[in-house]
Scaffold this motif. Structure first.
Motif, PDB file in Angstrom:
ATOM      1  N   ILE A 173      42.525  33.946-110.834  1.00 19.43           N
ATOM      2  CA  ILE A 173      41.275  34.057-111.583  1.00 19.43           C
ATOM      3  C   ILE A 173      40.131  33.829-110.592  1.00 19.43           C
ATOM      4  O   ILE A 173      39.986  32.753-110.034  1.00 19.43           O
ATOM      5  CB  ILE A 173      41.219  33.016-112.711  1.00 19.43           C
ATOM      6  CG1 ILE A 173      42.404  33.252-113.656  1.00 19.43           C
ATOM      7  CG2 ILE A 173      39.924  33.105-113.468  1.00 19.43           C
ATOM      8  CD1 ILE A 173      42.518  32.198-114.713  1.00 19.43           C
ATOM      9  N   LYS A 221      34.128  38.319-120.113  1.00 20.56           N
ATOM     10  CA  LYS A 221      35.310  38.331-119.251  1.00 20.56           C
ATOM     11  C   LYS A 221      35.937  36.949-119.177  1.00 20.56           C
ATOM     12  O   LYS A 221      37.152  36.804-119.191  1.00 20.56           O
ATOM     13  CB  LYS A 221      34.926  38.822-117.852  1.00 20.56           C
ATOM     14  CG  LYS A 221      34.579  40.297-117.789  1.00 20.56           C
ATOM     15  CD  LYS A 221      34.182  40.715-116.389  1.00 20.56           C
ATOM     16  CE  LYS A 221      33.824  42.198-116.346  1.00 20.56           C
ATOM     17  NZ  LYS A 221      33.385  42.613-114.977  1.00 20.56           N
ATOM     18  N   GLN A 222      35.094  35.917-119.077  1.00 20.20           N
ATOM     19  CA  GLN A 222      35.603  34.555-119.010  1.00 20.20           C
ATOM     20  C   GLN A 222      36.333  34.177-120.292  1.00 20.20           C
ATOM     21  O   GLN A 222      37.361  33.511-120.264  1.00 20.20           O
ATOM     22  CB  GLN A 222      34.452  33.568-118.767  1.00 20.20           C
ATOM     23  CG  GLN A 222      33.943  33.537-117.331  1.00 20.20           C
ATOM     24  CD  GLN A 222      35.022  33.108-116.359  1.00 20.20           C
ATOM     25  OE1 GLN A 222      35.379  33.845-115.457  1.00 20.20           O
ATOM     26  NE2 GLN A 222      35.568  31.919-116.561  1.00 20.20           N
ATOM     27  N   GLU A 223      35.792  34.625-121.426  1.00 15.46           N
ATOM     28  CA  GLU A 223      36.434  34.338-122.708  1.00 15.46           C
ATOM     29  C   GLU A 223      37.815  35.000-122.779  1.00 15.46           C
ATOM     30  O   GLU A 223      38.774  34.403-123.280  1.00 15.46           O
ATOM     31  CB  GLU A 223      35.557  34.830-123.855  1.00 15.46           C
ATOM     32  CG  GLU A 223      34.290  33.997-124.073  1.00 15.46           C
ATOM     33  CD  GLU A 223      33.408  34.572-125.165  1.00 15.46           C
ATOM     34  OE1 GLU A 223      33.791  35.624-125.722  1.00 15.46           O
ATOM     35  OE2 GLU A 223      32.352  33.982-125.445  1.00 15.46           O
ATOM     36  N   ASN A 265      46.336  39.403-117.029  1.00 15.63           N
ATOM     37  CA  ASN A 265      45.234  38.490-116.761  1.00 15.63           C
ATOM     38  C   ASN A 265      45.703  37.069-116.505  1.00 15.63           C
ATOM     39  O   ASN A 265      44.986  36.114-116.775  1.00 15.63           O
ATOM     40  CB  ASN A 265      44.215  38.475-117.917  1.00 15.63           C
ATOM     41  CG  ASN A 265      43.581  39.823-118.141  1.00 15.63           C
ATOM     42  OD1 ASN A 265      43.379  40.570-117.189  1.00 15.63           O
ATOM     43  ND2 ASN A 265      43.255  40.134-119.366  1.00 15.63           N
ATOM     44  N   ARG A 278      44.953  32.735-120.795  1.00 12.11           N
ATOM     45  CA  ARG A 278      45.562  31.510-120.293  1.00 12.11           C
ATOM     46  C   ARG A 278      46.099  30.658-121.451  1.00 12.11           C
ATOM     47  O   ARG A 278      47.192  30.088-121.352  1.00 12.11           O
ATOM     48  CB  ARG A 278      44.533  30.705-119.484  1.00 12.11           C
ATOM     49  CG  ARG A 278      44.122  31.361-118.180  1.00 12.11           C
ATOM     50  CD  ARG A 278      43.061  30.562-117.463  1.00 12.11           C
ATOM     51  NE  ARG A 278      43.542  29.245-117.095  1.00 12.11           N
ATOM     52  CZ  ARG A 278      42.772  28.329-116.501  1.00 12.11           C
ATOM     53  NH1 ARG A 278      41.508  28.598-116.238  1.00 12.11           N
ATOM     54  NH2 ARG A 278      43.281  27.156-116.182  1.00 12.11           N
ATOM     55  N   ILE A 314      39.725  35.777-120.217  1.00 10.03           N
ATOM     56  CA  ILE A 314      40.603  35.074-119.281  1.00 10.03           C
ATOM     57  C   ILE A 314      41.120  33.787-119.905  1.00 10.03           C
ATOM     58  O   ILE A 314      42.310  33.471-119.838  1.00 10.03           O
ATOM     59  CB  ILE A 314      39.868  34.776-117.957  1.00 10.03           C
ATOM     60  CG1 ILE A 314      39.620  36.084-117.192  1.00 10.03           C
ATOM     61  CG2 ILE A 314      40.662  33.801-117.101  1.00 10.03           C
ATOM     62  CD1 ILE A 314      38.744  35.922-115.977  1.00 10.03           C
ATOM     63  N   GLU A 315      40.215  33.040-120.528  1.00 15.11           N
ATOM     64  CA  GLU A 315      40.611  31.785-121.158  1.00 15.11           C
ATOM     65  C   GLU A 315      41.575  32.026-122.311  1.00 15.11           C
ATOM     66  O   GLU A 315      42.528  31.260-122.521  1.00 15.11           O
ATOM     67  CB  GLU A 315      39.369  31.030-121.663  1.00 15.11           C
ATOM     68  CG  GLU A 315      38.513  30.437-120.549  1.00 15.11           C
ATOM     69  CD  GLU A 315      39.296  29.504-119.653  1.00 15.11           C
ATOM     70  OE1 GLU A 315      40.070  28.672-120.175  1.00 15.11           O
ATOM     71  OE2 GLU A 315      39.168  29.605-118.423  1.00 15.11           O
ATOM     72  N   THR A 365      29.793  38.802-118.147  1.00 10.71           N
ATOM     73  CA  THR A 365      30.529  37.752-117.451  1.00 10.71           C
ATOM     74  C   THR A 365      31.125  36.768-118.443  1.00 10.71           C
ATOM     75  O   THR A 365      32.286  36.367-118.331  1.00 10.71           O
ATOM     76  CB  THR A 365      29.603  37.001-116.477  1.00 10.71           C
ATOM     77  OG1 THR A 365      29.070  37.933-115.526  1.00 10.71           O
ATOM     78  CG2 THR A 365      30.366  35.903-115.746  1.00 10.71           C
ATOM     79  N   ASP A 366      30.337  36.377-119.442  1.00 11.65           N
ATOM     80  CA  ASP A 366      30.823  35.454-120.471  1.00 11.65           C
ATOM     81  C   ASP A 366      32.003  36.062-121.225  1.00 11.65           C
ATOM     82  O   ASP A 366      32.978  35.371-121.542  1.00 11.65           O
ATOM     83  CB  ASP A 366      29.704  35.108-121.459  1.00 11.65           C
ATOM     84  CG  ASP A 366      28.649  34.216-120.830  1.00 11.65           C
ATOM     85  OD1 ASP A 366      28.933  33.619-119.769  1.00 11.65           O
ATOM     86  OD2 ASP A 366      27.541  34.125-121.394  1.00 11.65           O
ATOM     87  N   GLY A 393      36.429  33.208-109.303  1.00  9.21           N
ATOM     88  CA  GLY A 393      35.237  32.506-109.801  1.00  9.21           C
ATOM     89  C   GLY A 393      34.018  33.394-109.727  1.00  9.21           C
ATOM     90  O   GLY A 393      33.961  34.363-108.966  1.00  9.21           O
ATOM     91  N   PHE A 394      33.051  33.031-110.469  1.00  3.44           N
ATOM     92  CA  PHE A 394      31.798  33.796-110.488  1.00  3.44           C
ATOM     93  C   PHE A 394      30.700  32.920-109.884  1.00  3.44           C
ATOM     94  O   PHE A 394      30.396  31.857-110.408  1.00  3.44           O
ATOM     95  CB  PHE A 394      31.436  34.185-111.917  1.00  3.44           C
ATOM     96  CG  PHE A 394      30.175  35.030-111.995  1.00  3.44           C
ATOM     97  CD1 PHE A 394      30.214  36.368-111.711  1.00  3.44           C
ATOM     98  CD2 PHE A 394      28.964  34.445-112.338  1.00  3.44           C
ATOM     99  CE1 PHE A 394      29.065  37.130-111.791  1.00  3.44           C
ATOM    100  CE2 PHE A 394      27.818  35.199-112.405  1.00  3.44           C
ATOM    101  CZ  PHE A 394      27.863  36.546-112.124  1.00  3.44           C
TER     102      PHE A 394
END
Length: 211
Positions: free
Chosen positions: A14, A37-39, A10, A45, A41-42, A34-35, A16-17
């Protein structure tokens, strides 16, 4: 020459949505997914950045944080901190407790790679040189002391109980050596992340401080 690789997922592009205003409103479950998945990804990172910083600390010879406070006879374990964990054959054992899990040690630094490239990076070469600068027995001793530290970390986080820790043969054998290396006095009560303990007859025991 074989370079052992620890790939972190990951960490590529990245995406964007985006939401088209003309589309129907998203369902709550879609927003939640979506939230989530973003969590993730963050978090990936952050773990990647933390690993890079840890390797930079090792290569630059940055002075680590002392794990034990000798004045209060206590240790405070925090994810992401660069710690001194004692000596192995006279060499300082240092490294970082990674938020994503594991411990990045100066005796065998993790190596990150690009799965889409066969080119060996300068970071990989540097990590390999550090790894090869220590003998197998030195790396084994470092691994064992790190295992003691990880037990204490899990105990501090509530992921292991005192009974579980005491059932770990390696921990009970090496905890006195580990404590001596970091400057923790086992002859006196001590604290781990604010909780009080004492060590007696080869066992770690918690002190009940409640009235």
């Amino acid at each position: 020459m074989e370079i052992k690789s620890f790939a972190l997922k990951n960490l590529g592009t990245i995406s964007g949505f985006q939401v088209n205003q003309n589309q129907k409103p998203l369902k709550i479950t879609e927003v939640d997914e979506t939230d989530s998945k973003q969590e993730k990804i963050e978090a990936s990172r952050k773990s990647y950045a933390e690993l890079i910083q840890s390797c930079n600390n090792i290569r630059s010879g940055l002075t680590p944080t002392q794990l034990a406070d000798k004045q209060t006879n206590s240790i405070n374990i925090v994810n992401g901190a660069y710690y001194h964990l004692g000596l192995v054959n006279g060499n300082p054992l240092t490294g970082t407790l990674l938020t994503g899990g594991g411990f990045n040690s100066n005796f065998s630094p993790m190596i990150w790679d690009n799965p889409n490239s066969s080119v060996v990076t300068p970071e990989q070469k540097a990590a390999l040189r550090i790894h090869q600068s220590y003998s197998q027995s030195e790396r084994q001793e470092a691994t064992e002391l790190i295992a003691v530290f990880m037990n204490l970390s899990q105990l501090a986080e509530g992921r292991r109980s005192v009974a579980n820790v005491n059932n770990d043969v390696m921990f009970t054998q090496l905890f006195p050596k580990f404590a001596q290396g970091i400057g923790l006095d086992l002859r006196e009560p001590f604290t781990i992340n604010g909780k009080s303990y004492f060590y007696s007859q080869g066992k770690l025991q918690m002190i009940d401080t409640e009235d």
